[in-house]
Design a protein around this motif. Structure first.
Motif, short mmCIF file in Angstrom:
data_model
loop_
_atom_site.label_atom_id
_atom_site.label_comp_id
_atom_site.label_asym_id
_atom_site.label_seq_id
_atom_site.Cartn_x
_atom_site.Cartn_y
_atom_site.Cartn_z
N VAL A 243 0.85 -1.19 0.00
CA VAL A 243 0.00 0.00 0.00
C VAL A 243 0.89 1.24 0.00
O VAL A 243 2.08 1.18 0.27
CB VAL A 243 -0.94 0.02 1.23
N HIS A 244 0.28 2.38 -0.31
CA HIS A 244 1.02 3.65 -0.31
C HIS A 244 1.15 4.23 1.10
O HIS A 244 2.11 4.93 1.40
CB HIS A 244 0.33 4.68 -1.21
N ARG A 245 0.15 3.94 1.93
CA ARG A 245 0.17 4.53 3.28
C ARG A 245 -0.72 3.68 4.19
O ARG A 245 -1.61 2.96 3.72
CB ARG A 245 -0.34 5.97 3.25
N HIS A 246 -0.47 3.82 5.48
CA HIS A 246 -1.36 3.21 6.46
C HIS A 246 -2.59 4.10 6.61
O HIS A 246 -2.49 5.30 6.86
CB HIS A 246 -0.65 3.06 7.81
N ASP A 247 -3.77 3.52 6.43
CA ASP A 247 -5.02 4.25 6.61
C ASP A 247 -6.12 3.24 6.90
O ASP A 247 -5.85 2.05 7.15
CB ASP A 247 -5.36 5.11 5.38
N GLU A 248 -7.36 3.67 6.87
CA GLU A 248 -8.47 2.78 7.19
C GLU A 248 -8.54 1.61 6.22
O GLU A 248 -8.84 0.48 6.62
CB GLU A 248 -9.79 3.56 7.18
N ARG A 249 -8.23 1.86 4.95
CA ARG A 249 -8.28 0.79 3.96
C ARG A 249 -7.21 -0.27 4.24
O ARG A 249 -7.47 -1.47 4.13
CB ARG A 249 -8.14 1.35 2.56
N SER A 250 -6.01 0.16 4.62
CA SER A 250 -4.96 -0.81 4.92
C SER A 250 -5.27 -1.57 6.20
O SER A 250 -4.92 -2.75 6.34
CB SER A 250 -3.60 -0.12 5.01
N ARG A 251 -5.94 -0.91 7.14
CA ARG A 251 -6.33 -1.61 8.38
C ARG A 251 -7.35 -2.71 8.08
O ARG A 251 -7.35 -3.76 8.74
CB ARG A 251 -6.88 -0.61 9.40
N GLN A 252 -8.19 -2.48 7.09
CA GLN A 252 -9.14 -3.53 6.70
C GLN A 252 -8.41 -4.75 6.15
O GLN A 252 -8.83 -5.89 6.38
CB GLN A 252 -10.11 -2.97 5.66
N LEU A 253 -7.31 -4.52 5.44
CA LEU A 253 -6.50 -5.64 4.94
C LEU A 253 -5.86 -6.40 6.09
O LEU A 253 -5.79 -7.63 6.08
CB LEU A 253 -5.44 -5.13 3.98
N GLU A 254 -5.38 -5.66 7.09
CA GLU A 254 -4.80 -6.30 8.28
C GLU A 254 -5.85 -7.13 9.00
O GLU A 254 -5.56 -8.21 9.52
CB GLU A 254 -4.20 -5.24 9.20
N ASP A 255 -7.09 -6.62 9.03
CA ASP A 255 -8.17 -7.37 9.68
C ASP A 255 -8.43 -8.71 8.97
O ASP A 255 -8.91 -9.66 9.59
CB ASP A 255 -9.46 -6.54 9.69
N LEU A 256 -8.13 -8.75 7.67
CA LEU A 256 -8.27 -10.00 6.92
C LEU A 256 -7.11 -10.96 7.18
O LEU A 256 -7.16 -12.12 6.75
CB LEU A 256 -8.35 -9.70 5.41
N GLY A 257 -6.07 -10.47 7.85
CA GLY A 257 -4.91 -11.30 8.14
C GLY A 257 -3.74 -11.08 7.20
O GLY A 257 -2.78 -11.85 7.22
#
Length: 293
Positions: A35-49
């Motif tokens: 990703v380009h930056r940590h944000d809400e969208r990247s946190r959703q990816l982290e939530d997926l594992g």
């Protein structure tokens, strides 16, 4: 995550990348998401594992780090300047780290004689990847179903599609269905190495037929309003679109009128494992965005 080598998805918060991450994680595969930056969208990816990494596709050191230990990788770049350089950087990093396969997002208008700079660059990027030792699979989608959200005017009592498409036809392909294909190839790339896959939705339509399908699904009037190419370009420029993107769209809408984006096939079903979404099914899923505000 498991001890398996991860699969890399670039553009992981974008239209196709986020779906690819989801399907890969649902199948139990470890995913590294660029990703380009940590944000809400990247946190959703982290939530997926997914393992989230921040980096720039034009940064060789960053790409060397993100491809290290990766088994297969999805490469995508926006319609912006820098595609050839980004492809070179990514391919070199992948080759240096022994990545076994790359899935490359190209476009259906990619060809040597393309008048769109971006389309010609995509064709060149395909050829560049073909000369590296990492086997590549090229995806060439027709216009995304997401165009209906981006270019539709849903603010009034009547939905309007103001586009210079003439009587051209295509089978809109949803980003979700492309994500299924991407995930399937990344999971088992060998049968697809060296292949070029055009990607289409299930049914070829012109824009009057698309508008009618949307109207039936949404229960509200939807109309296709043809405009000329220059008027379309002026609208894009007024909205502040990048000149590179505008030059691309000016030329591919002419390609569209000339049949370059037409056709259907069974790639989504045969590779992705499911029937692609129809225009009606896509509209039903995005009804709120196509409702007057």
């Amino acid at each position: 995550m498991t001890d398996m080598q991860p699969v890399l998805v670039t553009g992981a918060t974008g239209k196709t990348g986020r779906h690819a991450v989801r399907f890969l994680r649902e199948s139990g595969l470890p995913v590294r998401a660029l990703v380009h930056r940590h944000d809400e969208r990247s946190r959703q990816l982290e939530d997926l594992g997914a393992e989230v990494a921040v980096g720039d596709l034009l940064d060789l050191d960053a790409m060397t780090a993100v491809t290290r230990g990766v088994r297969s990788a999805y490469f995508t770049y926006p319609i912006m300047p820098g595609l050839i350089e980004a492809t070179t950087v990514f391919a070199q990093a992948a080759a240096d780290n022994g990545v076994e396969a790359v899935v490359n997002m190209s476009q259906i208008s990619a060809r040597r004689e393309a008048t769109s700079n971006a389309a010609r660059h995509h064709w060149l990027a395909e050829r560049l990847l073909d000369h590296y030792p990492v086997p590549a699979t090229h995806l060439r989608p027709t216009f995304f179903a997401e165009w209906l959200l981006v270019f539709g005017d849903w603010s009034g009592r009547e939905g309007l599609l103001r586009l210079p498409m003439g009587h051209g036809r295509h089978a809109p392909i949803a980003a979700e269905d492309q994500g299924r294909v991407i995930a399937a190839i990344l999971a088992d790339p060998q049968p697809h190495a060296g292949r070029i896959y055009p990607l289409h939705g299930p049914k070829e339509l012109d824009y009057d037929e698309i508008a009618a399908a949307l109207a039936r699904t949404l229960g509200r009037p939807v109309r296709y309003e043809p405009v000329d190419v220059d008027a379309f370009v002026r609208t894009l420029e007024a909205r502040g679109w990048h000149p590179h993107t505008v030059q691309h769209l000016r030329n591919v809408v002419v390609d569209y009128q000339n049949g370059v984006f037409a056709g259907t096939n069974n790639v989504v079903r045969d590779v992705g494992g499911t029937e692609p979404l129809s225009v009606e099914a896509y509209a039903a899923r995005h009804r709120d965005a196509m409702t007057a505000h």
